[in-house]
Design an enzyme around this catalytic site. Structure first.
Site, mmCIF file in Angstrom:
data_model
loop_
_atom_site.group_PDB
_atom_site.id
_atom_site.type_symbol
_atom_site.label_atom_id
_atom_site.label_comp_id
_atom_site.label_asym_id
_atom_site.label_seq_id
_atom_site.Cartn_x
_atom_site.Cartn_y
_atom_site.Cartn_z
ATOM 1 N N SER A 295 29.795 -0.538 100.472
ATOM 2 C CA SER A 295 29.914 0.858 100.879
ATOM 3 C C SER A 295 31.329 1.373 100.548
ATOM 4 O O SER A 295 31.716 1.370 99.386
ATOM 5 C CB SER A 295 29.570 1.016 102.355
ATOM 6 O OG SER A 295 29.403 2.370 102.692
ATOM 7 N N ASP A 380 18.798 4.210 99.570
ATOM 8 C CA ASP A 380 20.047 4.405 100.311
ATOM 9 C C ASP A 380 20.261 5.892 100.585
ATOM 10 O O ASP A 380 20.396 6.694 99.657
ATOM 11 C CB ASP A 380 21.226 3.845 99.511
ATOM 12 C CG ASP A 380 22.443 3.565 100.366
ATOM 13 O OD1 ASP A 380 22.717 4.375 101.272
ATOM 14 O OD2 ASP A 380 23.121 2.550 100.130
ATOM 15 N N HIS A 409 20.870 1.529 103.211
ATOM 16 C CA HIS A 409 22.280 1.149 103.323
ATOM 17 C C HIS A 409 22.375 -0.169 104.094
ATOM 18 O O HIS A 409 23.023 -0.265 105.134
ATOM 19 C CB HIS A 409 23.053 2.269 104.019
ATOM 20 C CG HIS A 409 24.503 2.299 103.667
ATOM 21 N ND1 HIS A 409 24.960 2.431 102.379
ATOM 22 C CD2 HIS A 409 25.616 2.180 104.439
ATOM 23 C CE1 HIS A 409 26.269 2.421 102.365
ATOM 24 N NE2 HIS A 409 26.699 2.252 103.599
#
Length: 430
Positions: A295, A380, A409
């Site tokens: 991320s 995501d 995610h």
């Protein structure tokens, strides 16, 4: 003892964000009709929606669904009943490369059960929208030169309660981009005398404590897991919760109207400073250095490898901060979504758009020279695949992409196993 237990529970809760979502009594399954979820532009996609309990279709399930380009207003939405428990919908197509998403929500006994699937239309042809500043390289070379003038002033504190039979664990802090500013982390060093490769872990978004990567240190790798906020990473969990809700709430926006004052300048330089330390250790083998994260950490992995020629490999899960200006061109942009409908009025200013060009992952990806291993999924909703492919597609260095299509995610254990295996093999020249 109580404080250590609380810290362990807090760290456990933090790391669960990497795990797949919990199982639920009812399951909504959404699937495109191509096994690889990939289509040519102009080709129609069909989405099948199924509602299951105990592996069987739930008859007369009531759902609402929407279909449209990811993160954009849906082009089709409807509430319907599924007599058989399943339906196949014509999702339409896309005329340009990108991602088309179907989101389905079933309501059963007053509870909602959601899932989604995302069809990719020629994703390997997605081009970035972000500007590539003419003086990008000069800006960052100057910043690194300024950093090099700041003494590292490394301070290591042994954490006996975390050490193992084969690994010493330290709380480390270094002087960062200006006098008095610090970067903190957890350093793990094999106890056995010798020379070792090094692995830098860069963090996802938020404010938290860190446990360090003892597992890979046990394999004979020096590991350093850093925070980005210039605060110790061994404090009580309540401190981070307070800071996350207070002083560091919205940190990704701080100073975004000035490329020299933007919060991420200290962050990017802090990653380089962490490598200054790792490569200075007498136990470092002098050559083998890698960086990894997910991320925000996926973004920092790419950025660090582009900024620092000492890095030989990188591993990135779903990189954030990628092609953030996508929303200004009518498509999804990367986290933290500076220009989506909720933030557009605040951020859509020339000086902010200019600043972000110096910090967007795309412009670092253009400059990568070392091999990288990447992994993400099409579902995501935090780091849209459109934004990630915009960065991935400009990488000319050797690259491998492992897709776990249905992941959002989060990651499957197999993704981490592949990533760790790739990094360890490279670092240990296996």
């Amino acid at each position: 003892m109580k404080r250590v237990s609380l810290l362990f529970i807090y760290l456990l809760s933090v790391f669960t964000v990497w795990a797949q979502p919990a199982e639920k009594l009812y399951k909504v399954v959404v699937a495109p009709d191509h096994f690889d979820w990939t289509y040519k532009t102009g080709e129609n996609v069909k989405f099948t929606i199924s509602v299951l309990q105990n592996g069987n279709l739930v008859k007369n399930a009531r759902i609402r669904y929407e279909i449209g380009p990811e993160k954009m207003e849906p082009t089709k939405k409807e509430t319907i009943t599924l007599p058989s428990g399943a339906i196949t919908l014509d999702g339409g197509t896309m005329k340009t490369s990108g991602f088309l998403r179907c989101i389905a929500i079933a309501e059963i006994d007053g509870k909602e059960y959601k899932n989604l699937a995302t069809a990719g239309f020629e994703p390997l042809t997605i081009k970035p929208t972000v500007e590539n500043p003419a003086d990008f390289d000069t800006f960052w070379e100057t910043a690194k030169a300024d950093l090099a003038k700041i003494p590292m002033d490394a301070k290591m504190t042994l954490l006996p309660e975390r050490c193992t039979e084969t690994v010493n664990v330290y709380h480390l802090n270094l002087q960062n981009f200006r006098m008095g500013a610090r970067v903190y982390g957890i350093l793990c060093v094999p106890k056995k005398e010798g020379k070792y490769p090094a692995l830098l872990h860069v963090p996802g978004a938020g404010v938290r404590a860190y446990a360090g990567d003892i597992a890979n240190a046990t394999k004979g790798i020096i590991t350093l897991q850093i925070g980005i906020h210039g605060i110790p990473v061994t404090m009580d969990p309540s401190v981070y919760l307070d800071l996350g809700a207070g002083a560091f709430n919205g940190y990704m926006n701080y100073g975004s109207d000035d490329r020299d004052r933007f919060y991420y300048k200290r962050v990017y330089l802090g990653c380089v400073r962490a490598n200054d330390f790792l490569t200075s250790l007498p136990q470092f083998d002098g050559t083998n250095l890698a960086v990894t994260g997910g991320s925000q950490g996926g973004a920092l992995s790419i950025i660090t490898a582009a900024l620092d020629s000492r890095v030989k490999w990188l591993g990135a899960f779903y990189p954030a901060l990628s092609d953030v200006t996508g929303y200004l061109k009518g498509r999804a942009g990367g986290w933290p979504h500076y220009f989506d409908k909720n933030a557009l009025a605040y951020n859509n200013k020339p000086e902010k758009i200019t600043t972000l060009g110096y910090y967007d992952v795309v412009n670092f990806a253009r400059r990568l020279k070392v091999p990288g291993y990447y992994s993400w999924g099409f579902n995501d909703e935090t780091c849209p695949p459109t934004s990630m492919y915009a960065a991935y597609n400009v990488i000319s260095a050797p690259k491998d992409l492992y897709l776990a299509l249905e992941t959002g995610h989060w990651t499957y254990p197999e993704q981490h196993e592949r990533m760790t295996g790739w990094l360890v093999n490279k670092l240990k020249n296996q």
